[in-house]
Design a protein around this motif. Structure first.
Motif, PDB file in Angstrom:
ATOM      1  N   MET A  13       0.835  -1.186   0.000  1.00  0.00           N
ATOM      2  CA  MET A  13       0.000   0.000   0.000  1.00  0.00           C
ATOM      3  C   MET A  13       0.873   1.240   0.000  1.00  0.00           C
ATOM      4  SD  MET A  13      -3.106  -1.128   2.442  1.00  0.00           S
ATOM      5  CE  MET A  13      -2.123  -2.462   3.107  1.00  0.00           C
ATOM      6  N   LYS A  14       1.487   1.477  -1.137  1.00  0.00           N
ATOM      7  CA  LYS A  14       2.405   2.576  -1.285  1.00  0.00           C
ATOM      8  C   LYS A  14       1.683   3.886  -1.086  1.00  0.00           C
ATOM      9  CE  LYS A  14       6.192   3.670  -4.400  1.00  0.00           C
ATOM     10  NZ  LYS A  14       6.756   3.382  -5.708  1.00  0.00           N
ATOM     11  N   SER A  15       2.288   4.779  -0.260  1.00  0.00           N
ATOM     12  CA  SER A  15       1.741   6.094   0.070  1.00  0.00           C
ATOM     13  C   SER A  15       0.396   6.006   0.777  1.00  0.00           C
ATOM     14  CB  SER A  15       1.605   6.969  -1.187  1.00  0.00           C
ATOM     15  OG  SER A  15       0.510   6.561  -1.977  1.00  0.00           O
ATOM     16  N   GLY A  16      -0.017   4.815   1.166  1.00  0.00           N
ATOM     17  CA  GLY A  16      -1.265   4.656   1.887  1.00  0.00           C
ATOM     18  C   GLY A  16      -1.022   4.344   3.346  1.00  0.00           C
ATOM     19  N   VAL A  17      -2.028   3.771   3.988  1.00  0.00           N
ATOM     20  CA  VAL A  17      -1.877   3.356   5.376  1.00  0.00           C
ATOM     21  C   VAL A  17      -0.868   2.215   5.426  1.00  0.00           C
ATOM     22  CG1 VAL A  17      -3.079   2.392   7.369  1.00  0.00           C
ATOM     23  CG2 VAL A  17      -4.247   4.030   5.875  1.00  0.00           C
ATOM     24  N   PRO A  18       0.096   2.251   6.363  1.00  0.00           N
ATOM     25  CA  PRO A  18       1.075   1.161   6.459  1.00  0.00           C
ATOM     26  C   PRO A  18       0.412  -0.209   6.521  1.00  0.00           C
ATOM     27  CG  PRO A  18       1.712   2.977   7.891  1.00  0.00           C
ATOM     28  CD  PRO A  18       0.358   3.328   7.334  1.00  0.00           C
ATOM     29  N   GLY A  68       1.281  -2.913   7.905  1.00  0.00           N
ATOM     30  CA  GLY A  68       1.259  -3.514   9.230  1.00  0.00           C
ATOM     31  C   GLY A  68       0.055  -3.085  10.038  1.00  0.00           C
ATOM     32  N   ILE A  69      -0.334  -1.818   9.917  1.00  0.00           N
ATOM     33  CA  ILE A  69      -1.494  -1.315  10.653  1.00  0.00           C
ATOM     34  C   ILE A  69      -2.779  -1.931  10.102  1.00  0.00           C
ATOM     35  CG2 ILE A  69      -2.898   0.751  11.071  1.00  0.00           C
ATOM     36  CD1 ILE A  69      -0.349   2.316  11.461  1.00  0.00           C
ATOM     37  N   VAL A  70      -2.897  -2.017   8.780  1.00  0.00           N
ATOM     38  CA  VAL A  70      -4.087  -2.631   8.175  1.00  0.00           C
ATOM     39  C   VAL A  70      -4.187  -4.100   8.590  1.00  0.00           C
ATOM     40  CG1 VAL A  70      -5.232  -3.233   6.018  1.00  0.00           C
ATOM     41  CG2 VAL A  70      -4.076  -1.037   6.230  1.00  0.00           C
ATOM     42  N   ALA A  71      -3.052  -4.808   8.575  1.00  0.00           N
ATOM     43  CA  ALA A  71      -3.057  -6.215   8.977  1.00  0.00           C
ATOM     44  C   ALA A  71      -3.450  -6.369  10.443  1.00  0.00           C
ATOM     45  CB  ALA A  71      -1.683  -6.833   8.727  1.00  0.00           C
ATOM     46  N   ALA A  72      -2.917  -5.486  11.305  1.00  0.00           N
ATOM     47  CA  ALA A  72      -3.244  -5.551  12.734  1.00  0.00           C
ATOM     48  C   ALA A  72      -4.726  -5.277  12.958  1.00  0.00           C
ATOM     49  CB  ALA A  72      -2.397  -4.538  13.509  1.00  0.00           C
ATOM     50  N   LEU A  73      -5.262  -4.272  12.280  1.00  0.00           N
ATOM     51  CA  LEU A  73      -6.690  -3.982  12.401  1.00  0.00           C
ATOM     52  C   LEU A  73      -7.531  -5.131  11.848  1.00  0.00           C
ATOM     53  CD1 LEU A  73      -6.910  -0.186  11.457  1.00  0.00           C
ATOM     54  CD2 LEU A  73      -7.451  -1.219  13.669  1.00  0.00           C
ATOM     55  N   ALA A  90     -12.538   4.705  11.165  1.00  0.00           N
ATOM     56  CA  ALA A  90     -12.125   6.021  11.656  1.00  0.00           C
ATOM     57  C   ALA A  90     -10.625   6.059  11.905  1.00  0.00           C
ATOM     58  CB  ALA A  90     -12.884   6.363  12.934  1.00  0.00           C
ATOM     59  N   ALA A  91     -10.057   4.955  12.397  1.00  0.00           N
ATOM     60  CA  ALA A  91      -8.616   4.903  12.619  1.00  0.00           C
ATOM     61  C   ALA A  91      -7.852   5.035  11.307  1.00  0.00           C
ATOM     62  CB  ALA A  91      -8.242   3.596  13.324  1.00  0.00           C
ATOM     63  N   LEU A  92      -8.326   4.365  10.258  1.00  0.00           N
ATOM     64  CA  LEU A  92      -7.672   4.466   8.950  1.00  0.00           C
ATOM     65  C   LEU A  92      -7.773   5.877   8.393  1.00  0.00           C
ATOM     66  CD1 LEU A  92      -8.899   1.125   7.319  1.00  0.00           C
ATOM     67  CD2 LEU A  92      -6.614   1.633   8.210  1.00  0.00           C
ATOM     68  N   VAL A  93      -8.932   6.505   8.584  1.00  0.00           N
ATOM     69  CA  VAL A  93      -9.119   7.874   8.098  1.00  0.00           C
ATOM     70  C   VAL A  93      -8.189   8.837   8.822  1.00  0.00           C
ATOM     71  CG1 VAL A  93     -10.769   9.795   8.008  1.00  0.00           C
ATOM     72  CG2 VAL A  93     -11.482   7.506   7.319  1.00  0.00           C
ATOM     73  N   TYR A 144      -9.137  -3.154   1.779  1.00  0.00           N
ATOM     74  CA  TYR A 144      -8.236  -4.190   2.263  1.00  0.00           C
ATOM     75  C   TYR A 144      -8.687  -4.713   3.627  1.00  0.00           C
ATOM     76  CZ  TYR A 144      -4.788  -3.053  -1.372  1.00  0.00           C
ATOM     77  OH  TYR A 144      -4.148  -2.872  -2.566  1.00  0.00           O
ATOM     78  N   LEU A 145      -9.097  -3.796   4.494  1.00  0.00           N
ATOM     79  CA  LEU A 145      -9.491  -4.185   5.846  1.00  0.00           C
ATOM     80  C   LEU A 145     -10.733  -5.076   5.833  1.00  0.00           C
ATOM     81  CD1 LEU A 145      -9.157  -3.959   8.913  1.00  0.00           C
ATOM     82  CD2 LEU A 145     -10.548  -1.884   8.828  1.00  0.00           C
ATOM     83  N   THR A 146     -11.733  -4.693   5.046  1.00  0.00           N
ATOM     84  CA  THR A 146     -12.949  -5.511   4.994  1.00  0.00           C
ATOM     85  C   THR A 146     -12.684  -6.871   4.353  1.00  0.00           C
ATOM     86  OG1 THR A 146     -13.614  -4.443   2.904  1.00  0.00           O
ATOM     87  CG2 THR A 146     -14.499  -3.516   4.952  1.00  0.00           C
ATOM     88  N   LEU A 147     -11.695  -6.919   3.457  1.00  0.00           N
ATOM     89  CA  LEU A 147     -11.328  -8.215   2.864  1.00  0.00           C
ATOM     90  C   LEU A 147     -10.822  -9.156   3.956  1.00  0.00           C
ATOM     91  CD1 LEU A 147     -10.819 -10.001   0.364  1.00  0.00           C
ATOM     92  CD2 LEU A 147      -8.552  -8.968   0.203  1.00  0.00           C
TER      93      LEU A 147
END
Length: 400
Positions: free
Chosen positions: A1-6, A8-13, A121-124, A137-140
């Motif tokens: 996720m280049k230039s997006g949310v890291p 690792g954070i998406v995976a943790a969430l 909200a955390a991603l935003v 990605y998160l909902t997937l």
């Protein structure tokens, strides 16, 4: 996720969403019969308590959303993990129906602090400009919650009581979710916040749509609510049995979860240029189509299979729209409060949907119940398109 949310954070969430939905929501329907026997209640009474908790959770959602804007979504999620563990332990200990009911209500309040509303909200907060893609990605990842926890709950139920299972679930929230949420909270340094994209344009947009958001978010929330009433698989289970599918209803229902994941995967791959209002309209269209197919096919098994697949596809897309649509309409400032109001309407209707659906089935028959759901979905489709056109014409058109 280049230039997006890291990543690792998406995976943790994603992991905390699987645990959050699995322990606080999906396992309930599996464990409800054991709860009823232990507490001396009927299964219907246990689900009645759960429906009431959904209503209370909906009422608390705007307050929780405001806390996210004020203190940060990750902070609220960290606190929410502790509340989730406490509520699960209280439920496991409950010596009476009254304590059990209080614990279930507390579980639903905790859910609004740790599930999709908070995670979006955390991603935003972290990367507003890239949040829509990260939400997909998160909902997937989160879509596997039912696939994982339904069999886990069923397997554990063979050699553990429901109380012992809830103690184990409390430990999962305390030992896995809480540290991950705290890590996300601590990773948001002042420099990261400043570079996250909350620039002058966001603040101008928030100021311009502040009053409109209070009205338009209610409309969008009601639209999402209309779609949400279709997605209640607990309501569709008895209906499939009433139609005459019997044991096949379980097989039909098992297609729902994989279809959810498939729709999110397709959107992630091909839907980058699809605007959130169109995504929401597509979700409503798929769900209406599923109801129409089931109504026309009767007891024809392939028709029921198409129903489950379309329902799952629409539900999967709808989860993405819940996070991306308010961001597209109103910007990132005040996102928590706006989505909180939307969640309040959605959860309140979700609490009533199984009851209303069952009444329609009992008094007027399955065909009338399906027709009512199809009409509601059609209204949702039209409302999504109306919001998209209003926002495209001019921002002030959102003031309804």
């Amino acid at each position: 996720m280049k230039s997006g949310v890291p990543a690792g954070i998406v995976a943790a969430l994603g992991l905390t969403q699987i645990i959050g939905y699995g322990t606080l929501y999906y396992s309930f329907s599996i464990l409800a019969p054991a709860m009823a026997r232990d507490l001396g209640l009927t299964v219907e009474q246990v689900f009645g308590v759960f429906s009431a908790s959904l209503l209370v959770g909906g009422l608390s959602a705007p307050l929780v959303g405001g806390w996210m804007d004020r203190f940060g979504a990750a902070t609220i999620m960290t606190f929410g993990s502790a509340v989730s563990a406490l509520a699960l332990l209280l439920c496991a200990w409950s010596p009476s129906t009254a304590v059990f009911a209080i614990a279930i209500v507390l579980l639903e309040v905790a859910s609004s602090m740790v599930q999709y509303q908070a995670a979006f909200a955390a991603l935003v907060e972290i990367r507003p400009k890239a949040a829509s893609r990260s939400i997909t990605y998160l909902t997937l990842i989160g879509g596997f919650a039912s696939t994982i926890f339904w069999p886990i709950a069923a397997s554990l139920g063979e050699f553990l009581s429901w109380r012992e299972i809830y103690i184990a679930y409390a430990l999962l929230n305390l030992l896995v979710c809480l540290p991950l949420h705290r890590w996300i909270m601590r990773s948001r340094t002042p420099a990261a916040i400043e570079s996250s994209g909350l620039n002058r344009d966001d603040h101008r947009r928030a100021s311009r749509t502040g009053k409109a958001a209070r009205h338009a978010s209610c409309l969008v929330g009601l639209c999402l609510t209309g779609v949400h009433t279709f997605r209640d698989t607990d309501a569709y289970g008895p209906m499939l049995g009433a139609i005459g599918f019997g044991a096949a209803a379980v097989m039909i229902g098992s297609l729902f979860g994989p279809s959810q994941v498939l729709s999110r995967l397709i959107n992630m791959t091909f839907g980058a240029n699809l605007l959130p209002p169109m995504l929401a309209a597509l979700s409503a269209t798929l769900i209406v189509a599923s109801v129409v197919v089931l109504g026309l096919s009767g007891t024809w098994l392939p028709g029921a299979v198409v129903f489950a697949i379309c329902l799952g596809l629409g539900s999967g897309v709808n989860s993405i729209a819940q996070g991306s649509l308010p961001l597209w309409l109103f910007g990132s400032v005040g996102y928590g409060a706006i989505t909180g109001r939307m969640a309040a309407a959605r959860l309140a209707a979700g609490a009533m949907a199984p009851f209303v659906f069952s009444v329609l089935m009992e008094r007027f028959g399955t065909d009338v119940a399906l027709l009512a759901n199809a009409c509601l979905g059609a209204v949702g489709m039209g409302a999504f398109l109306a919001v998209a056109l209003a926002a495209k014409r001019r921002p002030d058109a959102l003031t309804l």
